[in-house]
Structures are given as C-alpha cells and as structure tokens.
Design a protein around this motif. Structure first.
Motif, short mmCIF file in Angstrom:
data_model
loop_
_atom_site.label_atom_id
_atom_site.label_comp_id
_atom_site.label_asym_id
_atom_site.label_seq_id
_atom_site.Cartn_x
_atom_site.Cartn_y
_atom_site.Cartn_z
N GLY A 37 101.64 8.50 -86.63
CA GLY A 37 101.17 8.19 -85.10
C GLY A 37 101.51 9.10 -85.12
N LYS A 40 96.34 12.08 -85.83
CA LYS A 40 95.89 12.35 -87.13
C LYS A 40 94.50 12.30 -87.07
CE LYS A 40 98.67 11.41 -90.53
NZ LYS A 40 99.40 11.18 -89.80
N THR A 41 94.15 10.18 -87.15
CA THR A 41 92.96 9.70 -87.09
C THR A 41 93.17 9.57 -85.75
OG1 THR A 41 94.56 8.14 -88.83
CG2 THR A 41 92.47 7.08 -87.18
N SER A 42 93.34 8.99 -84.46
CA SER A 42 92.76 10.35 -83.33
C SER A 42 92.09 11.48 -83.48
CB SER A 42 94.04 9.73 -81.68
OG SER A 42 94.86 8.56 -82.41
N HIS A 185 98.89 11.22 -97.00
CA HIS A 185 101.09 11.18 -95.83
C HIS A 185 101.63 11.74 -98.00
CE1 HIS A 185 101.54 10.07 -92.70
NE2 HIS A 185 100.87 8.76 -93.00
N1 LIG Z 1 92.96 2.17 -78.32
C1 LIG Z 1 94.67 2.96 -78.52
N2 LIG Z 1 94.58 3.06 -77.70
C2 LIG Z 1 96.04 2.60 -77.35
N3 LIG Z 1 96.75 3.18 -78.47
C3 LIG Z 1 96.39 3.54 -79.17
C4 LIG Z 1 94.89 3.95 -79.68
N4 LIG Z 1 94.25 4.33 -80.94
C5 LIG Z 1 95.62 5.15 -81.02
N5 LIG Z 1 97.09 4.61 -80.08
C6 LIG Z 1 97.90 5.42 -80.41
O1 LIG Z 1 98.61 6.69 -81.06
C7 LIG Z 1 99.19 7.36 -81.82
C8 LIG Z 1 98.18 7.74 -82.62
O2 LIG Z 1 98.00 7.75 -83.42
P1 LIG Z 1 96.64 7.57 -85.24
O3 LIG Z 1 96.38 6.28 -85.86
O4 LIG Z 1 96.33 8.20 -84.46
O5 LIG Z 1 98.28 8.27 -85.75
P2 LIG Z 1 97.86 8.82 -87.38
O6 LIG Z 1 98.66 10.28 -87.39
O7 LIG Z 1 96.54 8.83 -87.97
O8 LIG Z 1 99.05 7.79 -87.76
P3 LIG Z 1 99.33 7.26 -89.75
O9 LIG Z 1 99.79 8.36 -90.56
O10 LIG Z 1 100.05 5.80 -88.97
O11 LIG Z 1 98.41 6.88 -89.73
C9 LIG Z 1 100.08 5.72 -82.03
O12 LIG Z 1 101.27 5.85 -81.84
C10 LIG Z 1 98.58 4.68 -81.75
O13 LIG Z 1 99.94 3.23 -82.13
#
Ligand SMILES: Nc1ncnc2c1ncn2[C@@H]1O[C@H](COP(=O)(O)OP(=O)(O)OP(=O)(O)O)[C@@H](O)[C@H]1O
Length: 306
Positions: A37, A40-42, A185
């Motif tokens: 969360g 990263k993906t965002s 990870h």
């Molecule tokens: N479309 C959306 N609407 C609301 N919140 C979102 C949306 N997309 C992502 N989030 C939130 O944004 C935050 C970051 O998510 P993201 O997937 O980018 O993290 P990450 O670092 O890739 O995590 P992971 O290692 O679990 O894949 C999370 O709390 C997620 O719930």
C-alpha cells in the motif's frame, strides 16, 4: 530515463502518492521498494499513463506517456501477469498489440523466443502456469524493444528457476543501457538484482540511494569474535570503548569497533582468536529498520495484549 517531479495522486482526502520526485537512470537496475500500500503500483500506473496524477509529473525520456508517438517502442511494462485474454493464443495476444504499434510479426516471434515461449506460441494463456504468464507479460513488455522497462512484482509466485531467469534478464537489460525499474517484496532477490534503490512509504520518498549505501546507512554493523580467552578480551574491548555482548555459543558480538580494530587489540595483548567475522545486516534488515514507521498494517507481536 524516467523523471518524477512532485508526483501526487489523491483519492478523496487520501494522498496515496505524495509529492514523489526521483529519477530512474539508464544502465542500472533500480529496485522500487515499499510496504504494502506504499504507492508503488500507483506510481507505475501514472508513469504509464494508466492513471492521471492529481498534480506533478512523470516523464519518460522527457515526455509524458500520452505524448509518446509509439508508446511500446519507448516503454515496456509488466503490471499484472493475469491481464491477458484467456482464449486468444499467446502469439495472437502479442500480434494484436504489435499491429497497433507498427511492430511486425518477426519481432513478435523474437519476443516469444526471448522469454522461452516459442514452443507454446499457439497455445491459449488460460492454461498457462503463473511462470508462463509472467513470461508472456514480459514478452509484451519487450515487444517494442523499448529503452525503458517497468516490472511490477515480476517474481511473484515464481519458482527458483523463474526467479533466476528474471534476475538474469533484468541485469542484461540494464547492461544494454536500458532504464529498468523493478518492484519486489523479495529482499534477498532485490539484493542480488538491483544496483540502486528507491524506497517509499505512505506515498513519500524514504530513500533514493545505491544498494550498498542503503544497507550501510540503515543497518547496524558488528564483529563476531571467538576466542578461548573471551572474558579477558571482552574487558579489554569495553575499556577501549566498544560494546560487547556474549553470544549463547561462547562467541562475542562487538559493536562500535571495526574488525581490524578488534583483531589489532587482541594481537597487542597476545590473545588467540579462533574467529573474527565482520557482520553487516542484510538488505531485509536495513529495509525493515527504515520502513518500520510507514507500514500501514502491522501485526502485533504474538501474544501481545493491546
Ligand atoms: N482506485 C483507487 N481508489 C482508491 N484507493 C486506491 C485506488 N488504487 C489504489 N488505492 C490505494 O492506494 C494505496 C497504494 O496502493 P498501491 O497498489 O499503489 O501500493 P503498492 O505499494 O503497490 O502496494 P503492494 O505492495 O501491496 O502492491 C493503497 O492504500 C490502495 O488501497
């Protein structure tokens, strides 16, 4: 080169990416780390034009994704290995993407060969193992022979052979001068693959540094020493300002002094050493130390009462 400048994404009140600025340089593998969360993906989705930043910018070779004339030739990405049409054959899946980007059949066959799927090109990915799906996703990423490659959790669920294959591939892409951003990870794997690290927590930058520097700056160092004269050495070390902890197996763990200093002190007093091992924490320990405060969902220790 990928450049992020104050990149921000909000969903309502929550900033999931919060003013991120960093560069991803060519010729090295940049590991992209952060707790679940962290964003990263965002971040990757905004680089790839799949989500719009609330503010700030992400550019590839100086241009936003939307302004790239033939995107697949500029940047390739694996975000979700399951995002394939289950009933279209592997080769048709690639062909459908290739044609829209002015890429010919020959390159499709080359890409399938690169990822080791040439023999199953006519099969439908619905029946592929996870490893085969990951390889197909990487064939898509490499289809346009792009100078920039983004891989989100490419080793997720892979067996050791598959993990090693990804490591070799990413290292060779970087050695060809490409820009490679890789999230995972799996810290032991990241330690073997990445040259540079970008670490984020709760959407913010925590570190942007070389792998070695990251481990050195974050983690404790110690010297493990074994001697038949442990009590005497321990008191000499303490007198010299080091901290000494006796280990369960008769060894001593020394902090605040280098291996050379411990050895020098022992030698000066005629103390025989059976072992002298400088110890440095792993990337995983360094990472956990640095990101401890930015973990969103932390488990309480077993048996803890809150
Ligand atoms: N479309 C959306 N609407 C609301 N919140 C979102 C949306 N997309 C992502 N989030 C939130 O944004 C935050 C970051 O998510 P993201 O997937 O980018 O993290 P990450 O670092 O890739 O995590 P992971 O290692 O679990 O894949 C999370 O709390 C997620 O719930």
């Amino acid at each position: 080169m990928i450049e992020l400048r104050q990149l921000t994404k909000r969903y309502g009140e929550v900033a999931v990416v919060d003013g991120l600025s960093f560069d991803v340089r060519p010729g090295v593998v940049t590991g992209f780390l952060g707790p679940n969360g962290a964003g990263k993906t965002s971040t990757m989705r905004m680089i790839l034009g799949l989500d719009r930043p609330t503010s700030g910018s992400a550019t590839i070779g100086g241009r936003r994704y939307a302004d790239l004339p033939v995107p697949l030739r500029e940047v390739g990405a694996l975000l979700d290995a399951h995002a394939v049409h289950p009933r279209r054959t592997a080769v048709d899946h690639l062909l459908s993407l290739a044609y829209g980007n002015g890429i010919g059949r020959r390159r499709v066959e080359e890409a399938l060969g690169l990822v080791g799927l040439a023999d199953v090109a006519g099969r439908r990915p619905g029946g592929f193992s996870l490893g085969m799906k990951q390889r197909l996703g990487i064939a898509v990423a490499l289809l346009g022979d792009p100078p920039v490659v983004l891989l989100d959790e490419p080793v997720n669920g892979l067996d050791p052979e598959g993990i090693r294959w990804i490591r070799t591939l990413t290292r060779s892409l970087a050695s060809e001068g490409r820009t490679v951003l890789l999230s995972s990870h799996l810290m032991s794997e990241m330690a073997l693959t990445a040259d540079h690290l970008v670490v984020i927590g709760r959407g913010r930058l925590i570190a942007d540094t070389g792998l070695d520097a990251f481990v050195r700056s974050a983690a404790r160092q110690a010297v493990l020493v074994r001697t038949p004269d442990a009590p005497r050495l321990a008191s000499l070390l303490r007198e010299a300002g080091a901290a000494v902890r006796p280990g369960a197996d008769g060894g001593l763990t020394v902090t605040g002094m280098s291996g050379a200093e411990v050895g020098g002190l022992a030698g000066a007093h005629g103390i025989v050493l059976h072992e002298l091992t400088p110890w440095r924490a792993s990337l995983e320990e360094a990472y956990l130390e640095l990101t401890g405060d930015s973990v969103e969902f932390a488990a309480s220790p077993a048996g803890a009462v809150s």
